[in-house]
Design a protein around this motif. Structure first.
Motif, PDB file in Angstrom:
ATOM      1  N   ILE A   1     -41.206 -48.610 -90.958  1.00 62.18           N
ATOM      2  CA  ILE A   1     -42.197 -47.982 -91.827  1.00 62.18           C
ATOM      3  C   ILE A   1     -43.227 -47.316 -90.907  1.00 62.18           C
ATOM      4  O   ILE A   1     -43.861 -47.977 -90.082  1.00 62.18           O
ATOM      5  N   TYR A   2     -43.350 -45.988 -91.052  1.00 58.90           N
ATOM      6  CA  TYR A   2     -44.336 -45.210 -90.309  1.00 58.90           C
ATOM      7  C   TYR A   2     -45.517 -44.943 -91.232  1.00 58.90           C
ATOM      8  O   TYR A   2     -45.323 -44.609 -92.398  1.00 58.90           O
ATOM      9  N   HIS A   3     -46.724 -45.043 -90.717  1.00 63.83           N
ATOM     10  CA  HIS A   3     -47.924 -44.776 -91.508  1.00 63.83           C
ATOM     11  C   HIS A   3     -49.040 -44.332 -90.579  1.00 63.83           C
ATOM     12  O   HIS A   3     -48.988 -44.555 -89.362  1.00 63.83           O
ATOM     13  N   TYR A   4     -50.055 -43.706 -91.149  1.00 65.53           N
ATOM     14  CA  TYR A   4     -51.202 -43.290 -90.362  1.00 65.53           C
ATOM     15  C   TYR A   4     -52.217 -44.412 -90.313  1.00 65.53           C
ATOM     16  O   TYR A   4     -52.671 -44.908 -91.346  1.00 65.53           O
ATOM     17  N   ASP A   5     -52.575 -44.828 -89.105  1.00 65.49           N
ATOM     18  CA  ASP A   5     -53.594 -45.850 -88.890  1.00 65.49           C
ATOM     19  C   ASP A   5     -54.914 -45.119 -88.649  1.00 65.49           C
ATOM     20  O   ASP A   5     -55.158 -44.606 -87.553  1.00 65.49           O
ATOM     21  N   ALA A   6     -55.728 -45.032 -89.680  1.00 65.94           N
ATOM     22  CA  ALA A   6     -56.979 -44.269 -89.606  1.00 65.94           C
ATOM     23  C   ALA A   6     -57.953 -44.860 -88.585  1.00 65.94           C
ATOM     24  O   ALA A   6     -58.695 -44.115 -87.936  1.00 65.94           O
ATOM     25  N   ALA A   7     -57.976 -46.173 -88.427  1.00 64.62           N
ATOM     26  CA  ALA A   7     -58.900 -46.804 -87.476  1.00 64.62           C
ATOM     27  C   ALA A   7     -58.549 -46.403 -86.040  1.00 64.62           C
ATOM     28  O   ALA A   7     -59.435 -46.095 -85.244  1.00 64.62           O
ATOM     29  N   ALA A   8     -57.266 -46.385 -85.712  1.00 63.38           N
ATOM     30  CA  ALA A   8     -56.826 -46.032 -84.357  1.00 63.38           C
ATOM     31  C   ALA A   8     -56.565 -44.531 -84.215  1.00 63.38           C
ATOM     32  O   ALA A   8     -56.326 -44.049 -83.115  1.00 63.38           O
ATOM     33  N   LYS A   9     -56.550 -43.806 -85.349  1.00 60.79           N
ATOM     34  CA  LYS A   9     -56.272 -42.363 -85.370  1.00 60.79           C
ATOM     35  C   LYS A   9     -54.910 -42.040 -84.743  1.00 60.79           C
ATOM     36  O   LYS A   9     -54.800 -41.151 -83.896  1.00 60.79           O
ATOM     37  N   VAL A  10     -53.878 -42.769 -85.205  1.00 66.28           N
ATOM     38  CA  VAL A  10     -52.530 -42.585 -84.663  1.00 66.28           C
ATOM     39  C   VAL A  10     -51.500 -42.975 -85.726  1.00 66.28           C
ATOM     40  O   VAL A  10     -51.800 -43.775 -86.617  1.00 66.28           O
ATOM     41  N   VAL A  11     -50.313 -42.389 -85.628  1.00 69.67           N
ATOM     42  CA  VAL A  11     -49.209 -42.821 -86.490  1.00 69.67           C
ATOM     43  C   VAL A  11     -48.642 -44.094 -85.876  1.00 69.67           C
ATOM     44  O   VAL A  11     -48.285 -44.124 -84.694  1.00 69.67           O
ATOM     45  N   SER A  12     -48.594 -45.143 -86.658  1.00 71.47           N
ATOM     46  CA  SER A  12     -48.077 -46.441 -86.210  1.00 71.47           C
ATOM     47  C   SER A  12     -46.794 -46.761 -86.964  1.00 71.47           C
ATOM     48  O   SER A  12     -46.535 -46.202 -88.029  1.00 71.47           O
TER      49      SER A  12
END
Length: 160
Positions: free
Chosen positions: A77-88
């Protein structure tokens, strides 16, 4: 009848929602399966991608098939991690192993920087590059063993 039609129309629009901005470099994958053969020709590798959660995440169901053996299956599962500002991403497989990592777009495709695959007490550092072409991508995977990076595999996966 009209309210039912409107409800169906709205639910259809939600399924086809635009992906989150950070996931757009992966949009070409969604709605398709991509299949390749390992270099030894004895196994196939298939990834089927679909948008989930109104485009806020991309799901990859991954299956390695070897004749005469049970399938090796995993899900990412790929998602945008807004806190780290990266796709995780989170990858979990049917043998109990998992990994967490990130993805960043490059001029030629997608890069998955060093992450760790963990299964029980085994920890294996790895990194991957996908070079994207019109109807395929080449996956180049390396693992860190005995103080050096070695090629795990290189494979072209074609859109099915």
């Amino acid at each position: 009848m009209r309210p039912l039609f409107m409800l169906l129309l709205l639910s259809s629009a939600a399924v086809q929602a635009a992906p989150a901005e950070a996931l757009k470099p992966m949009a070409f994958l969604a709605g398709h399966c991509w299949k390749g053969e390992f270099p030894d020709g004895k196994q196939t590798d298939e990834h089927c991608f679909s948008w989930i959660l109104n485009g806020h995440a991309l799901r990859d169901v991954h299956t390695v098939r070897t004749p005469g053996k049970p399938d090796y299956v995993g899900e990412t599962i790929y998602h945008y991690d807004a806190a780290a500002k990266v796709v995780s991403y989170l990858y979990v497989e049917n043998d109990g192993g998992f990994s967490r990592g990130t993805m960043k777009p490059t001029a030629t495709g997608l890069e998955f920087p060093e992450a760790q695959y963990i299964n029980g007490s085994m920890v294996l550092p790895y990194r991957v590059q996908w070079t994207v072409n019109a109807n395929s991508y080449e996956a180049f995977s390396e693992m860190y063993v005995k103080d050096k990076w070695i090629t795990q595999f290189k494979m072209v996966l074609k859109k099915q």
